[in-house]
Design a protein around this motif. Structure first.
Motif, short mmCIF file in Angstrom:
data_model
loop_
_atom_site.label_atom_id
_atom_site.label_comp_id
_atom_site.label_asym_id
_atom_site.label_seq_id
_atom_site.Cartn_x
_atom_site.Cartn_y
_atom_site.Cartn_z
N GLY A 1 0.80 -1.22 0.00
CA GLY A 1 0.00 0.00 0.00
C GLY A 1 0.83 1.27 0.00
O GLY A 1 0.39 2.29 0.54
N GLU A 2 2.02 1.22 -0.63
CA GLU A 2 2.91 2.39 -0.62
C GLU A 2 2.30 3.61 -1.31
O GLU A 2 2.67 4.75 -1.02
N SER A 3 1.37 3.38 -2.23
CA SER A 3 0.80 4.50 -2.99
C SER A 3 -0.43 5.11 -2.34
O SER A 3 -0.96 6.12 -2.83
N ARG A 4 -0.90 4.54 -1.24
CA ARG A 4 -2.10 5.06 -0.58
C ARG A 4 -1.78 6.35 0.18
O ARG A 4 -0.74 6.46 0.83
N VAL A 5 -2.70 7.30 0.09
CA VAL A 5 -2.50 8.58 0.76
C VAL A 5 -3.74 8.94 1.57
O VAL A 5 -4.84 8.46 1.29
N TRP B 1 -0.56 12.53 2.61
CA TRP B 1 0.54 11.79 3.24
C TRP B 1 0.42 10.32 2.84
O TRP B 1 -0.67 9.73 2.82
N PHE B 2 1.56 9.71 2.55
CA PHE B 2 1.57 8.29 2.20
C PHE B 2 1.29 7.44 3.43
O PHE B 2 1.80 7.72 4.53
N GLN B 3 0.49 6.40 3.25
CA GLN B 3 0.00 5.59 4.37
C GLN B 3 0.26 4.10 4.13
O GLN B 3 -0.66 3.29 4.08
N GLN B 4 1.51 3.72 3.95
CA GLN B 4 1.83 2.33 3.70
C GLN B 4 1.61 1.48 4.94
O GLN B 4 1.59 1.98 6.07
N THR C 1 -9.91 10.06 8.22
CA THR C 1 -9.02 10.94 7.45
C THR C 1 -7.64 10.34 7.25
O THR C 1 -6.87 10.83 6.42
N ARG C 2 -7.31 9.32 8.03
CA ARG C 2 -5.98 8.70 8.03
C ARG C 2 -4.90 9.69 8.47
O ARG C 2 -3.73 9.51 8.11
N ILE C 3 -5.30 10.70 9.20
CA ILE C 3 -4.30 11.61 9.77
C ILE C 3 -3.78 10.96 11.04
O ILE C 3 -4.31 11.15 12.14
N TRP C 4 -2.74 10.19 10.88
CA TRP C 4 -2.22 9.33 11.96
C TRP C 4 -0.79 8.97 11.59
O TRP C 4 -0.48 8.75 10.41
N THR D 1 -8.10 3.26 -4.81
CA THR D 1 -8.20 4.55 -5.49
C THR D 1 -8.34 5.64 -4.43
O THR D 1 -8.71 5.36 -3.28
N VAL D 2 -8.07 6.86 -4.80
CA VAL D 2 -8.15 7.97 -3.84
C VAL D 2 -9.57 8.14 -3.33
O VAL D 2 -9.81 8.26 -2.12
#
Length: 406
Positions: free
Chosen positions: A173-177, A182-185, A231-234, A291-292
């Protein structure tokens, strides 16, 4: 006469208390049965997640509408990328609830007792499965022969990764943001499915912090973590996934606040079920986290679907008296850990079943691929269950190491 009336009031009060106690006991039993019947289907759901499958986005694929390839892709995305993704969050929630149940008042002695128990049920199986995987990779290299170079590659990998083999040597999941870009691998140990167990161990180690936050902030901490989850702000720190901390804390909150999960789930079933049903086709269309847009919608679907699953399972227990077979309940962790581990030297149970099914159902047409895809997890789970039963019957001490005595 007044004395008789007083006696009647006392008796009536006792009857009401008994009714209340019986009702509480019924709901408690319902929750226990609900958790039991959820465990094994969720383990099968994890196998569905790990099955190799096509993954073109439904909304921008060039597949012909309603062709065999298109139908296969939609089915695979619907099951493996969307519906089954409630499995791990549900396991986190259950684990948090069970850890903090009967723990309303903090006690360091109680915490140490619980942690000693978790060393056996969490840490020991975690180390054993990862050591087994490393050993099997080495054995596969030896059997491949020195000329193949397989053994030297494995030794080089072990030397390069070192302790990371037990923590975060696998990355995806290196491309997930997140919403901020921010990248969220994600990462996991050499026995990849056990990233869940790694994160659960970390969350359990932070139990004192979670207890304090829930006691002080109560539902506010759940709301804050929900915002972070959506939001994946973590921080992206291996072992500290928001997935683990959010759902584990929900379980802790329900336990510490004396809330029965199934009562809460059934109360909000119209809301959770409605949200899940509305977002499910959207998540499928945008290919879930791949996908985003899908990645931003996905958390709302999962959070609502988890509670909907509790509510539906609870109703099945209540209306039809459904009960899980004890072997299925006890073997679910073994199935979870074993299905993708190369226990047969060169192939894991999932690959063995896939090859066998393609032998029995030969051909390369899409209907045949769809049938194999749908059957594989169930036969894989059955094979893992057979291994579990054999281990518990003939080498129970070894089975205890692999399952933590569950």
């Amino acid at each position: 006469m007044q004395s008789f009336r007083n006696e009647c009031k006392v008796s009536f009060h006792k009857i009401n208390v008994c009714r209340m106690n019986n009702q509480t006991m019924d709901w408690s039993q319902n929750l226990s049965s609900t958790i039991d019947i959820l465990r094994f289907p969720l383990a099968i759901a994890v196998i569905f997640i790990h099955i190799p499958k096509p993954s073109p986005n439904v909304y921008d694929t060039d597949l012909v509408l309603f062709s065999g390839e298109w139908i296969y892709n939609v089915i695979a995305v619907s099951i493996s990328y969307v519906l089954t993704h409630i499995a791990v969050p549900t396991f986190f929630l259950i684990s948090g609830f069970l850890f903090f149940r009967n723990f309303a008042e903090w006690s360091w002695d109680g915490y140490r007792r619980k942690m000693r128990s978790r060393v056996m049920t969490l840490l020991v199986p975690y180390l054993v499965w990862n050591l087994l995987t490393i050993g099997l990779l080495l054995l596969r290299g030896v059997l491949a022969g020195l000329e193949s170079g397989e053994l030297s590659k494995t030794l080089d990998m072990i030397a390069a990764q070192g302790w990371h083999l037990f923590y975060d040597c696998n990355v995806w999941g290196e491309s997930r943001v997140n919403v901020l870009g921010w990248f969220q691998q994600s990462s996991g140990p050499v026995c990849l499915p056990l990233w869940f167990l790694r994160d659960l161990i970390v969350a359990t180690a932070f139990a004192p912090v979670i207890w304090w936050l829930v006691k002080k902030a109560r539902f506010a901490v759940v709301a804050l973590l929900f915002a972070a989850y959506c939001t994946r702000i973590w921080p992206v720190v291996p072992g500290f996934s928001i997935n683990a901390f959010f759902f584990y804390t929900i379980g802790a909150y329900c336990a510490l606040e004396g809330k029965n999960i199934v009562i809460v789930a059934r109360k909000y079933l119209p809301l959770c079920g409605g949200v899940a049903l509305c977002l499910f086709p959207v998540c499928v269309y945008y290919n879930s986290v791949n996908t985003v847009i899908g990645n931003n919608i996905y958390p709302f679907f999962v959070a609502s679907a988890v509670f909907a699953a509790f509510a539906v399972a609870s109703k099945l227990v209540e209306r039809y008296g459904m009960k899980a077979h004890p072997v299925l309940v006890k073997s679910c962790f073994f199935v979870y850990a074993c299905h993708a581990t190369p226990v047969f030297i060169t192939m894991d149970p999932m690959a063995i079943v896939n090859r066998a099914l393609h032998f029995v159902i030969p051909g390369n047409s899409m209907p045949e691929f769809i049938v194999v895809y749908l059957l594989n997890p169930f036969f894989t789970a059955a094979l893992c269950c057979m291994l579990y039963v054999l281990l518990t019957r003939y080498v129970p001490r070894v089975a205890t190491l692999f399952t933590g005595g569950r």
